[in-house]
Each structure stands twice: as structure tokens, then as C-alpha cells.
Design an enzyme around this catalytic site. Structure first.
Site, PDB file in Angstrom:
ATOM      1  CB  ALA A 104      25.523 -34.669  -0.964  1.00  0.00           C
ATOM      2  N   GLY A 147      25.813 -39.564  -1.367  1.00  0.00           N
ATOM      3  CA  GLY A 147      26.499 -39.148  -2.582  1.00  0.00           C
ATOM      4  C   GLY A 147      27.819 -39.854  -2.791  1.00  0.00           C
ATOM      5  CD  GLU A 150      23.286 -40.806  -4.938  1.00  0.00           C
ATOM      6  OE1 GLU A 150      22.088 -40.901  -5.231  1.00  0.00           O
ATOM      7  OE2 GLU A 150      23.785 -39.752  -4.459  1.00  0.00           O
ATOM      8  CD  GLU A 170      20.937 -40.573  -0.011  1.00  0.00           C
ATOM      9  OE1 GLU A 170      21.875 -40.357  -0.804  1.00  0.00           O
ATOM     10  OE2 GLU A 170      20.624 -41.725   0.384  1.00  0.00           O
TER      11      GLU A 170
END
Length: 296
Positions: A104, A147, A150, A170
Site C-alpha cells: 500500500a 497490500g 492482499e 506490515e
């Protein structure tokens, strides 16, 4: 240009092609423009011999395709377009050879507050990917971290290039996955391996990802997109309505008990007998011919 001059040029090109045929070989996949929209974060095309596979390329190369809000908004709109297009039977999402998506966009989220995250339901719109009815294939080259991992797991099938890396790092930057990583990863590879990846931030290779069931197949990086499109073409050759039933049935296996899943599968199986495509498929089998599905 004179005929003589044109003939000399043509002869030169033909001679060169004979000496270096690999330079003039036709590409294995043909791409077509499918929309006139000006995408800021994506490249959107259709691919395949029958132009029946939607191809979406994440396009933020300077930040290794880091996923920002704008990218997710565009991604959902592009997928929704293909989902509504009767000529398209499957969707492929890919990135660059360096990165599918390296995570992300940290710059976008680093100053967020708890209260604001709650007010705006931060990352809630990421789940829009799972609302798409048609099969989605992630073609992962390079990094699929945070991300990016994911997003790949939100897809129905993951094909990986041989240099791909997966992970949920993360923990290294003082947070945890927020786009489904802690929920999907254990369902796909088991609790112990998922816990190791999430708690350490360690990355796994494409080979490891295939062994633990996260990835379906691994290909050389330069062959990956072509193989993903071939898979999309194979899926697109079937009845879209029946493919949709099958996708829903398999996804339900991750969300219910075995007995509930079996009941749901049986209901969908019975539903297929209300379709024209079931009749056509079985008639074609008995008549030893290829079916002509109408998605009805």
C-alpha cells in the site's frame, strides 16, 4: 517512391527476416484497446484470440505499483466494466516485471489517525474486488507485498513468475495487514506458515508459494502474462453463467462449514438445470460436438 525502390526495401526486409526470424515472429497474444477512458494508474486492454479476456495492468512504476486510493477506485471501475461486458469471460490483473504491487502507499496513510480511519472506514473499499462475478486471475511478477499480496489473494487464481516474492511485512513498520491478509493467508496456506509470515515480515519465493498452495502455477517471468491470458481464454470458452455458479460454490467453501457448503453446492447444481447452457452442454456431449453456449 518508385516501384524499384519499394522492391529493394521489401527484398531487404524479407532477407533480414530469413536471417533473424525471431525478430519478426508474431506475438503469442494480441492485445486490443477496450476503453477510451484516460486511466491514471492503470493500463486497460482486452487480450486473446477472441478478444475475450480483460487485461488490467497496475501502472505506477516509480513507486513499484504501490496501491493508493485512486488506484483501487480505478481498478474496481475497470473490473466492473469487464464484469458487465458479455464478450469478456475472465479478467487478468498484473503489474510490471519488477513488482505486481510492492504494498500500500505508505506516504498516503502514514498520518492517518484512529478516529479518521473509523469515520471513513479506511481500506473498506478494497473488498470491492471480491464483488466481481467473473473469475479474476492475478499474474504476479516481482514483489507482491503487503497490500499487493492482499490484492493477489482477493483474486480467484494466482499465477506467478519465477522471480516473484510474496509477503506481509506490515509488522516491520509498526502495523498489521488491513486488507484481509491475516484472514485470507491462513485459509490458503494454514495457520503456522501464515503466522510466521505475518509475525516476521519475511518474504517467500514463488516456488515456496506454490508448495504451500498460495500460487497455482509458476512460469518464467517473460511467459507469465501469456499463460495467464491462456487460462482466461480457457475459462472464457465455457458458459459464463455456469462459471459464475462454480466460482460462488468454491468461494463458499472458505466461508462456511463443510455441511453448509455441500448444501449450497447442491442448490447451485440444481440451478444449472434451469439454464439453456446446461441443456446445450449435455446435448453437445451426447452428440460428440463442441457446445455453443449462449450464457442463458
Amino acid at each position: 517512391m518508385s516501384v524499384t525502390r519499394f522492391s529493394k526495401i521489401l527484398f531487404s526486409r524479407v532477407s533480414q527476416a530469413a536471417r533473424f526470424p525471431q525478430q519478426f515472429a508474431a506475438p503469442t497474444i494480441r492485445y486490443y484497446s477496450c476503453q477510451t477512458n484516460n486511466w491514471e494508474y492503470l493500463k486497460v486492454e482486452t487480450a486473446g484470440e477472441k478478444n475475450n479476456v480483460g487485461l488490467i495492468t497496475l501502472n505506477r512504476p516509480k513507486v513499484l505499483n504501490a496501491i493508493c486510493k485512486g488506484l483501487m477506485v480505478e481498478l474496481y471501475h475497470a473490473m466492473e466494466h469487464f464484469d458487465k461486458n458479455p464478450a469478456v469471460g475472465a479478467i487478468v490483473i498484473t503489474g510490471s516485471e519488477k513488482a505486481f504491487a510492492a504494498g500500500a502507499d505508505i506516504k498516503e496513510m502514514k498520518d492517518n489517525t484512529f478516529s479518521n480511519n473509523e469515520k471513513v472506514s479506511f481500506l473498506h473499499d478494497w473488498e470491492n474486488v471480491s464483488k466481481i462475478k467473473k473469475p479474476i486471475i492475478a499474474a504476479v511478477n516481482g514483489y507482491a507485498l503487503g497490500g499487493g499480496c492482499e490484492l493477489a489473494m482477493m483474486c480467484d487464481i494466482i499465477y506467478a513468475g519465477d522471480k516473484a516474492k510474496f509477503g506481509q511485512p506490515e509488522i516491520i513498520i509498526g502495523t498489521i495487514p488491513g486488507g484481509g491478509g491475516t484472514q485470507r493467508l491462513p485459509r490458503y496456506i494454514g495457520k503456522s506458515k501464515a503466522m510466521e509470515i505475518v509475525l516476521t515480515g519475511n518474504q517467500i519465493t514463488a516456488e515456496e508459494a506454490e508448495k504451500c498452495g498460495l500460487v497455482s502455477k509458476v512460469f518464467p517471468a517473460d511467459k507469465l502474462i501469456g499463460e495467464a491470458v491462456k487460462l482466461g481464454e480457457r475459462i472464457s470458452s465455457h458458459s459464463q453463467i455456469i462459471v459464475g455458479f462454480a466460482k460462488r460454490a468454491v468461494n463458499t467453501a472458505y466461508e462456511t462449514s463443510l455441511q453448509q457448503g455441500i448444501v449450497y453446492e447442491k442448490q447451485l447444481f440444481h440451478c444449472t438445470f434451469a439454464t439453456a447452457d446446461q441443456k446445450e452442454g449435455m446435448d453437445a456431449f451426447m452428440e460428440k460436438r463442441s457446445p455453443k453456449f449462449t450464457n442463458e
